[in-house]
Design an enzyme around this catalytic site. Structure first.
Site, PDB file in Angstrom:
ATOM      1  N   HIS A  45       6.926   4.211  -7.459  1.00  0.00           N
ATOM      2  CA  HIS A  45       6.364   5.562  -7.556  1.00  0.00           C
ATOM      3  C   HIS A  45       7.350   6.497  -6.877  1.00  0.00           C
ATOM      4  O   HIS A  45       7.769   6.239  -5.753  1.00  0.00           O
ATOM      5  CB  HIS A  45       4.994   5.648  -6.879  1.00  0.00           C
ATOM      6  CG  HIS A  45       4.560   7.069  -6.658  1.00  0.00           C
ATOM      7  ND1 HIS A  45       4.459   7.980  -7.693  1.00  0.00           N
ATOM      8  CD2 HIS A  45       4.243   7.757  -5.537  1.00  0.00           C
ATOM      9  CE1 HIS A  45       4.092   9.153  -7.204  1.00  0.00           C
ATOM     10  NE2 HIS A  45       3.960   9.051  -5.892  1.00  0.00           N
ATOM     11  N   GLU A  74      -0.811   6.300  -1.020  1.00  0.00           N
ATOM     12  CA  GLU A  74      -0.833   6.115  -2.478  1.00  0.00           C
ATOM     13  C   GLU A  74      -0.595   4.661  -2.918  1.00  0.00           C
ATOM     14  O   GLU A  74      -0.157   4.428  -4.041  1.00  0.00           O
ATOM     15  CB  GLU A  74       0.202   7.027  -3.135  1.00  0.00           C
ATOM     16  CG  GLU A  74      -0.130   8.505  -2.988  1.00  0.00           C
ATOM     17  CD  GLU A  74       0.717   9.351  -3.922  1.00  0.00           C
ATOM     18  OE1 GLU A  74       0.188   9.830  -4.914  1.00  0.00           O
ATOM     19  OE2 GLU A  74       1.924   9.513  -3.643  1.00  0.00           O
TER      20      GLU A  74
HETATM   21 ZN   LIG Z   1       3.482  10.573  -4.640  1.00  0.00          ZN
END
Ligand SMILES: [Zn+2]
Length: 240
Positions: free
Chosen positions: A96, A77
């Site tokens: 995140h 990600e």
């Molecule tokens: Zn994630």
């Protein structure tokens, strides 16, 4: 210490603090824009934040391409980070996470709003990004730039966005500030869940949020940082 070395040490510390404060667990990540190359960012290889060392930190283009990967595997990600830096030149750090208390607010119509002055940094209205809207059925992971850009757009000019059934993204003008907002995003969610069953909640007004945000600087953030460094067993470096 050279500027880049300082930033790398601070990024390791940011990872350890977020783990210690239970904002991240085995998953979740934090990055910083490269101090000398605004078109690049620094992010660990795919590893649990509490285990990260300086040699795990990799350099990426804003498109998520690694510069010198060697045998290090990046986070899937990483596009979340690149897309936020691309969309927002003011952003110098990105977190995140999947911090547990924010999740219910991403899957219900109950909006997450600050009710405590320490939580004003999350913003008056925390938007929710739903990957389903544009991308249909996915694993919910942000695995390419198209998804990353869509998520980054949901931030608008704000600093936080929830991700439906997944977690949250936090952006900030520096690394310490990103950690500060991330910790208090989790606190805000927990407090709101405690307050709601007790009756009608009086949230901070837009004006209150703005006033608090305008005076939240190193005076506040460095005090928290020192405390969190101590708790995470990390030395307190001069602010990078
Ligand atoms: Zn994630």
């Amino acid at each position: 210490m050279a500027k880049l070395d300082l930033v790398l040490e601070e990024l390791v510390t940011a990872n350890r603090i977020l783990a210690r404060e239970e904002v991240v667990d085995s998953f979740g990540h934090v990055s910083v824009r490269h101090p000398d190359r605004p078109d690049r960012f620094l992010l660990s290889r795919a590893r649990a934040p509490d285990c990260i060392e300086v040699e795990d930190i990799m350099e990426f283009t804003l498109e998520g391409e690694s510069i010198d990967a060697r045998d290090r595997k990046p986070y899937l990600e990483r596009f979340i980070h690149g897309a936020c830096y691309e969309a927002r030149p003011d952003v110098q750090a990105v977190v995140h996470n999947h911090s547990p208390s924010v999740i219910p607010f991403g899957v219900t119509d109950q909006k997450l709003k600050p009710l405590l002055h320490m939580c004003a940094s999350i913003g008056h209205d925390v938007p929710t990004w739903d990957s389903q809207t544009k991308f249909g059925d996915t694993t919910l992971l942000v695995e390419n730039m198209e998804m990353g850009r869509d998520l980054a757009a949901s931030l608008g000019r704000g600093r936080t966005a929830l991700m439906r059934g997944h977690g949250a993204v936090v952006v900030a003008p520096n690394l310490r500030h990103a950690v500060f907002i991330s910790v208090y995003l989790e606190v805000a969610a927990k407090l709101q869940m405690q307050a709601m069953p007790m009756g009608n909640v009086k949230y901070l007004t837009n004006g209150e949020v703005e006033k608090i945000i305008n005076r939240t600087g190193p005076y506040t953030i460095d005090r928290a940082w020192e405390n969190w460094c101590r708790r995470a067993g990390r030395p307190i470096t001069k602010s990078a």
